[in-house]
Design an enzyme around this catalytic site. Structure first.
Site, PDB file in Angstrom:
ATOM      1  N   HIS A  60     -32.591 -11.252  11.771  1.00  0.00           N
ATOM      2  CA  HIS A  60     -32.611 -10.074  12.634  1.00  0.00           C
ATOM      3  C   HIS A  60     -32.737  -8.838  11.743  1.00  0.00           C
ATOM      4  O   HIS A  60     -32.389  -8.873  10.551  1.00  0.00           O
ATOM      5  CB  HIS A  60     -31.327  -9.993  13.453  1.00  0.00           C
ATOM      6  CG  HIS A  60     -31.228 -11.044  14.509  1.00  0.00           C
ATOM      7  ND1 HIS A  60     -30.361 -10.938  15.566  1.00  0.00           N
ATOM      8  CD2 HIS A  60     -31.873 -12.220  14.674  1.00  0.00           C
ATOM      9  CE1 HIS A  60     -30.468 -12.001  16.344  1.00  0.00           C
ATOM     10  NE2 HIS A  60     -31.386 -12.800  15.816  1.00  0.00           N
ATOM     11  N   GLU A  62     -31.004  -6.146  11.486  1.00  0.00           N
ATOM     12  CA  GLU A  62     -29.758  -5.691  10.877  1.00  0.00           C
ATOM     13  C   GLU A  62     -29.351  -6.591   9.702  1.00  0.00           C
ATOM     14  O   GLU A  62     -28.942  -6.086   8.653  1.00  0.00           O
ATOM     15  CB  GLU A  62     -28.630  -5.670  11.921  1.00  0.00           C
ATOM     16  CG  GLU A  62     -28.860  -4.716  13.072  1.00  0.00           C
ATOM     17  CD  GLU A  62     -29.577  -5.335  14.265  1.00  0.00           C
ATOM     18  OE1 GLU A  62     -29.489  -4.780  15.361  1.00  0.00           O
ATOM     19  OE2 GLU A  62     -30.248  -6.386  14.094  1.00  0.00           O
ATOM     20  N   CYS A  90     -26.531  -7.643  18.144  1.00  0.00           N
ATOM     21  CA  CYS A  90     -26.067  -8.877  18.786  1.00  0.00           C
ATOM     22  C   CYS A  90     -24.754  -9.310  18.131  1.00  0.00           C
ATOM     23  O   CYS A  90     -24.339  -8.743  17.121  1.00  0.00           O
ATOM     24  CB  CYS A  90     -27.132  -9.964  18.639  1.00  0.00           C
ATOM     25  SG  CYS A  90     -27.236 -10.655  16.967  1.00  0.00           S
ATOM     26  N   CYS A  93     -25.173 -10.105  14.327  1.00  0.00           N
ATOM     27  CA  CYS A  93     -25.370  -8.907  13.507  1.00  0.00           C
ATOM     28  C   CYS A  93     -24.104  -8.061  13.454  1.00  0.00           C
ATOM     29  O   CYS A  93     -23.776  -7.504  12.400  1.00  0.00           O
ATOM     30  CB  CYS A  93     -26.539  -8.099  14.054  1.00  0.00           C
ATOM     31  SG  CYS A  93     -28.134  -8.943  13.853  1.00  0.00           S
TER      32      CYS A  93
END
Length: 170
Positions: A60, A62, A90, A93
């Site tokens: 992801h 992040e 999420c 993250c």
């Protein structure tokens, strides 16, 4: 620095994260997510989501930004850093943000916006709220008497040795 200048500075970094997300869509490299990590007004990392490009479900934006920032700063501790991300992080993250000790996170889109765009993660939050024996993924404890030895060895180290391990100097 006055309040308007501070807000403009934050908005500049948020726009970088959003631009990263936009570019990711246009290049076909991944989803509409971007994240930037800033320390003392300097951009340390600005990365997109690369889940599909790398076939890595943990890639992801992040997490990618955290990895890049830690590598550049040569430390797993990002205390004093600020993250700007195109979407509310999420659960995975969010956990990485806490582990990295990032102090502040600014986000653009909300989890509701992500759901609307087809990137919902509500099911993960719901699963994490359940006891292990009620989750859809089966979690079973195995080899506990072997696994505990690693912790026993860690506990036996002196504080100085633990510090050397944590700082990567051992």
């Amino acid at each position: 620095m006055d309040k308007k200048k501070i807000e403009a500075s934050h908005l500049k970094f948020m726009r970088m994260a959003v631009k990263c997300a936009d570019n990711n869509i246009r290049t076909g490299n991944g989803g509409p997510f971007g994240a930037a990590i800033v320390k003392n007004g300097e951009v340390i990392a600005c990365t997109p989501n690369s889940v599909t490009a790398t076939n890595d479900p943990t890639a992801h934006a992040e997490v990618n930004a955290i990895r890049e920032a830690c590598k550049k700063l040569k430390t797993p501790d990002l205390e004093g850093c600020v993250m700007y991300t195109s979407c509310e992080p999420c659960p995975m993250c969010t956990s990485a943000i806490y582990w990295a000790r990032i102090n502040v996170v600014y986000y653009g889109n909300t989890k509701t916006d992500a759901e609307w765009a087809g990137f919902g993660d509500t099911f993960v939050s719901e699963e994490l709220g359940k006891p292990l024996d009620q989750r859809s993924v089966l979690f079973k404890r195995l080899g506990a008497s072997d696994a505990i030895r690693s912790f026993e060895e860690w506990i036996s180290l002196s504080d100085a040795e633990k510090s050397e391990v944590k700082n990567g100097t051992l």
